[in-house]
Design an enzyme around this catalytic site. Structure first.
Site, mmCIF file in Angstrom:
data_model
loop_
_atom_site.group_PDB
_atom_site.id
_atom_site.type_symbol
_atom_site.label_atom_id
_atom_site.label_comp_id
_atom_site.label_asym_id
_atom_site.label_seq_id
_atom_site.Cartn_x
_atom_site.Cartn_y
_atom_site.Cartn_z
ATOM 1 N N HIS A 171 41.727 46.477 38.941
ATOM 2 C CA HIS A 171 42.252 45.164 38.579
ATOM 3 C C HIS A 171 41.057 44.374 38.060
ATOM 4 O O HIS A 171 40.009 44.381 38.690
ATOM 5 C CB HIS A 171 42.866 44.500 39.816
ATOM 6 N N ARG A 226 44.975 33.015 35.257
ATOM 7 C CA ARG A 226 44.556 32.879 33.862
ATOM 8 C C ARG A 226 45.700 32.366 32.996
ATOM 9 O O ARG A 226 45.491 31.566 32.088
ATOM 10 C CB ARG A 226 44.040 34.219 33.339
#
Lengths: 637, 364
Positions: free
Chosen positions: A252, A272
């Site tokens: 990840h 994000r």
């Protein structure tokens, strides 16, 4: 050596190594088939890493969208794995996972519900329809507890019938298997120790199911627990079985790297998506430097344009922080390697300066609370330190898709769950691991049980093999000149994290192999202080051997595969190559050395390959394969 | 990693004083360690550092290091905690951190205890009984109904509630007869499961699991890292309904006529606490005589007399198999006698439980 007299012995029909989802499901099946079954658990019963799974279990039940079907799930799984999956495993998985989920309800599981009272299903990346059966964000816990309680219920039935809870199924908690013992090419037993006492134990059994999970502890930053040392991978190799796809690890891009209390814990991508930006130690928003040409048109070139996207996505291009996972990971990796990382080896993910605190708490409540509670990090006040985190290994024991029987030259060995390979191809879809456990756990347990029926005679454990296993296990305690196992683990983690991490290069991989060879010498001389009772240093010293051989497999396969696909990214070979899609890399052990061979992928059956569009297949298949597909399509029309 | 320091911390890592119990079933003592502690660390990080430096054979259980598996239970400065959830920043700079194993269970080595008691009790708790006439795939349940049991299924089996429970903490003699809070909520979970086929969960909890030993001091709820309302939502509803059934002669008669355990609603508590489907809300206080969260009852009480109120039947104390209260003054946890109204009764009593009719209002 006369120590064999002090070894506790047990006789079982089926021994399941591992007490996570796959192991427990396999054990239930073996016991239901009437076999005397042992479950070996490295930790306490019910603590396995399965509890960490949050999202859910993927199964095409069609409760939320009735258009869902096994065919659609099959297609999604193959796409996610970039067509490197064993198609038969993906097919069985898609077909059988709904029954496996429904079965859990008869064991007492309580999934979240739809309005009409069915099991609710949620959307997840890569799944075309809402498909993940879930219980809030603790689906893994529900799964492990349900299976644990089913085993207790079987024990209660046995108590009623035989007067003994453990008459037909017993859990050996905090027990570690260090060696499988063979009679010719047949499994004859498993040797290990009790953590509590340090005493040795020998299980004489004709059938062993491996369900030991993954390998993440070989990496510096990982979401995996201490148990994930690749025990099953290594036991299989040493018993003569083979591993496939070991180059594919799921990372990840944004796991926490600091503070230590949350190291490895994932920071969801929606941070994000909601405005979080990545900055290096110079304070520069560096992602603009890493937009590849193919994406140039869709991504913003200036910070001003990127910032406008959050409120006006129709008239502005996306911020580069939202590039695909591997691109983001590559960029973080490059910044850190160029010396612009944080002291802990990550970069800054800043949402604090981008949104008002109130807004952050509203949009990311679980992120906010998790970091506040576990680490006292206030994400509304300070940036997070993030970097690529090792999460899951796609590779594992090469198995027969229908039975879970290990390939290679050993009989009586089965594998299911993360320790087995092939099902997920080069990349696993979220939600497919929990259903994988159930489908292939049941299959491996059932086939292990029926394998024992085919045996004319019971395989016998050879005494010298047991003595050798005792000697190997005691060696670290008897040496006092070697290095500390903790130092060696840190060094191994550094090699794997720095050189065989998320972005790989030929030179670094070759370097890694040299360093792993040096580590092998040092691990062979490791010494552990203290006694045999619950001594974690000794246990780690024994695990190191497994971590090392599995790391060698990963490094060798990663060096060999000269393309980028799913969980394997080569900076020097950045694209997918259709020729490489036809190849599995198979690891085996000859003496002490890892051998790597190429093996063609099995060819998908015609009724399965015609589920896909030609346009999609063209991205993955060679011209030759496409011509075959066209001929097939013509014949059918 | 160990040598590194967060840029936010600025200064070098500080050494802190730790006292850790080392030993095994033959004995042991607290040993002092000076160990480096960095900003943002939890107690488990410090124990790991000790293992990698001064004490490589220090025994300690852990798995997920994210508060999800319940392995790293220990007592930190006397409080039962998960080591992975105990931040170093919660201690004073110069405070000595004392770490000891769980006290209720026998020590194996250092911080590791033998928790097999809990697995034995798990086995003694009857498992889920699937309904005979519902096929897999045909289970239908409403979210509101499964949520009651789901609260208890959040349990990560850290056994801190078992460890803190004064019925068995320092009372080895109670262990055979007492299953503990973890398994009371397991019984409650199955009792509230919409499709569980067994109907005697409460009676079983009373007669076989030692529910009567619990005098609701709520210590278990306090230490639960999952914030499960063990007492309010699990134990108290179980106790109330057990009491209804055991001592109400009408209910007793009814249970002879109807199926055992499927009680007609006849007492004051059963109107609110009969079965999962009948109960509107579990968040409210769920006590015989605690505060009322029932708006209808409140409104009735405001306007005068609640004529529909059913008179509570007298209830006998929950006694053990010797016919005695499971407490003696010697082992009781306070100096004076317990409240004759029970520990969970607070005054003033809620108005809908009182049948006082105001003379002025009576005239109308």
């Amino acid at each position: 050596m006369t120590t064999t007299t002090r070894i506790e012995r047990h006789h079982y029909d089926v021994v399941v190594i591992g007490a996570g989802g796959a192991g427990l499901r396999a054990a239930i099946e073996a016991r239901l088939a009437g076999k005397k079954t042992a479950i070996i658990s490295k930790s306490l019963f019910g603590k396995a890493h399965t509890v960490m799974a949050e999202g859910g279990a993927a199964a095409a039940m069609g409760n939320v969208n009735p258009r869902d079907s096994w065919q659609v799930h099959f297609r999604d799984t193959m796409r996610g794995g970039k067509f490197l999956n064993n198609f038969r495993m993906a097919e069985l998985h898609a077909k059988e996972s709904p029954q496996r989920i429904w079965e859990l309800e008869t064991y007492g599981a309580l999934f979240d519900r739809t309005k009409d009272g069915k099991i609710s299903q949620r959307n997840f990346g890569g799944h075309e329809y809402p498909r993940l059966a879930h219980v809030g964000d603790r689906t893994g816990l529900e799964l492990i507890r349900t299976l644990q309680q089913k085993i207790v219920s079987l024990q209660q039935e046995d108590k009623a019938e035989f007067g003994d809870y453990e008459a037909r199924i017993k859990v050996f908690s905090e027990t570690t298997i260090t060696e499988l013992l063979l009679d010719g090419d047949r499994v004859a037993g498993a040797f290990g120790y009790y953590r509590e006492s340090g005493e040795f134990v020998l299980f004489e059994t004709p059938a062993v199911v491996l369900a030991t999970g993954g390998v993440g502890r070989s990496y510096k930053v990982t979401s995996n627990s201490w148990e994930y040392t690749g025990d099953g991978h290594a036991l299989a190799l040493r018993a003569g079985a083979t591993l496939i796809n070991m180059e594919f690890l799921q990372f990840h891009p944004t796991g926490m790297v600091w503070p230590p209390s949350v190291k490895g814990i994932l920071v969801t991508e929606s941070v994000r998506g909601d405005g979080g930006v990545l900055k290096n130690s110079d304070g520069k928003r560096f992602m603009f430097d890493y937009v590849p040409d193919v994406f140039r048109k869709q991504y913003a070139e200036t910070e001003e344009e990127a910032d406008r996207w959050y409120t006006d996505p129709d008239n502005n291009r996306r911020p580069p922080e939202l590039l695909p996972r591997d691109e983001v990971a590559r960029a973080i990796n490059s910044e850190v390697k160029a010396g612009r990382g944080t002291p802990a080896g990550g970069v800054y993910l800043d949402i604090a300066s981008r949104l008002p605190a109130e807004e952050i708490r509203r949009r990311l409540p679980s992120m906010y609370h998790q970091f506040k509670e576990l680490a006292d990090v206030d994400i509304t006040k300070e940036p997070m330190e993030v970097g690529p985190t090792c999460h899951y290994v796609m590779g594992g024991v090469e198995v027969d898709p229908d039975s879970g029987a290990a390939a290679g030259h050993v009989r009586g060995l089965f594998a299911a769950g993360e320790v087995s390979g092939g099902m997920h191809g080069s990349n696993r879809l979220g939600g497919n691991s929990l259903s994988d456990l159930l489908v292939f756990g049941k299959r491996a347990g059932g086939h292990a049980a029926s394998y024992t029926d085919t045996l004319a005679s019971r395989p016998k454990v050879a005494v010298p093999a047991v003595e050798a296993a005792v000697e190997t296990a005691l060696a670290p305690l008897q040496r006092d000149t070697g290095e500390s196992p903790y130092t060696l683990q840190q060094d191994l983690q550094a090699v794997m994290g720095d050189l065989v991490g998320i972005i790989r290069r030929e030179g670094e991989l070759a370097d890694a192999l040299v360093r792993l060879a040096e580590l092998r010498e040092r691990v062979a001389k490791v010494s552990a202080s203290g006694g045999r009772r619950y001594n974690p240093g000794w246990h780690l010293a024994l695990d190191l051997r497994n971590m090392l051989v599995v790391s060698e497999c990963t490094a060798k396969a990663a060096l060999e595969r000269r393309e980028s696909r799913g969980g394997h990214t080569r900076e020097d070979h950045p694209t997918m190559d259709p020729q490489w899609r036809r190849v599995n890399l198979v690891c085996s052990l000859e003496g002490d050395t890892v051998q790597l061979t190429r093996k063609p992928l099995p060819k998908m059956r015609s009724e399965l390959i015609t589920l896909f569009d030609r346009a999609e297949l063209a991205k993955y298949l060679t011209d030759e394969e496409l011509a075959e597909f066209d001929a097939l399509a013509e014949k059918e029309s | 990693m160990a040598e590194r320091n967060s840029p936010a911390a600025g200064d070098a890592a500080a050494k802190r004083q730790f006292r850790i119990w080392r030993g095994d079933d033959t004995g042991g003592d607290l040993q002092d360690y000076m160990v480096e502690v960095n900003e943002g660390e939890v107690v488990l990080d410090v124990i790991h550092r000790l293992q990698a430096t001064d004490a490589p054979d220090l025994a300690c259980r852990w798995n997920c290091k994210a508060g999800k598996c319940g392995s790293c239970s220990m007592e930190i400065n006397g409080k039962p905690r998960l080591a992975c959830m105990t931040r170093m920043s919660t201690f004073e700079e110069d405070e000595t951190v004392t770490v000891t194993p769980l006290r209720t269970f026998p020590v194996i080595r250092d911080l590791v205890t033998d928790v097999s008691f809990n697995y034995e009790k798990a086995r003694e708790t009857p498992a889920f009984a699937p309904p005979a006439d519902v096929a897999p795939g045909d289970y239908r349940m409403q979210q509101v109904d499964v949520e009651r049991s789901q609260e208890f299924r959040k349990c990560i089996e850290c056994f801190l509630c078992q460890n803190v429970c004064h019925v068995i903490r320092d009372h080895e003699e109670n262990k055979p007869a007492f299953s503990g809070p973890r398994f009371f909520i397991r019984a409650a979970e199955l009792d509230m499961h919409p499709l569980d086929a067994r109907t005697d969960r409460k009676q079983y909890a009373q007669s076989e699991m030692g529910l009567g030993y619990c005098n609701i001091t709520k210590c278990c709820t306090e230490v639960c890292p999952e914030h499960i309302k063990i007492t309010d939502n699990g134990i108290i509803p179980m106790k109330e309904r057990v009491v209804d059934r055991r001592y109400d002669p009408l209910v007793w008669l009814g249970s002879k006529i109807f199926r055992r355990g499927e009680t007609p609603q006849s007492s004051v508590t059963s109107a609110r606490a009969a079965g999962p489907a009948a109960r509107p809300n579990l968040d409210g206080v769920h006590s015989h005589a605690g505060g009322s969260h029932d708006p209808q009852a409140e409104a009735q009480a405001q306007s005068g007399v609640n004529w529909h109120r059913e008179v509570p039947h007298p209830t006998a104390p929950a006694v053990d198999e010797r016919g005695k209260l499971p407490l003696t003054e010697l082992t009781f946890d306070r100096a004076a006698a317990p409240s004759p109204f029970g520990d969970d009764v607070t005054f003033p009593l809620p108005p809908e439980h009182l049948n006082f009719a105001h003379p002025e209002q009576d005239k109308h």
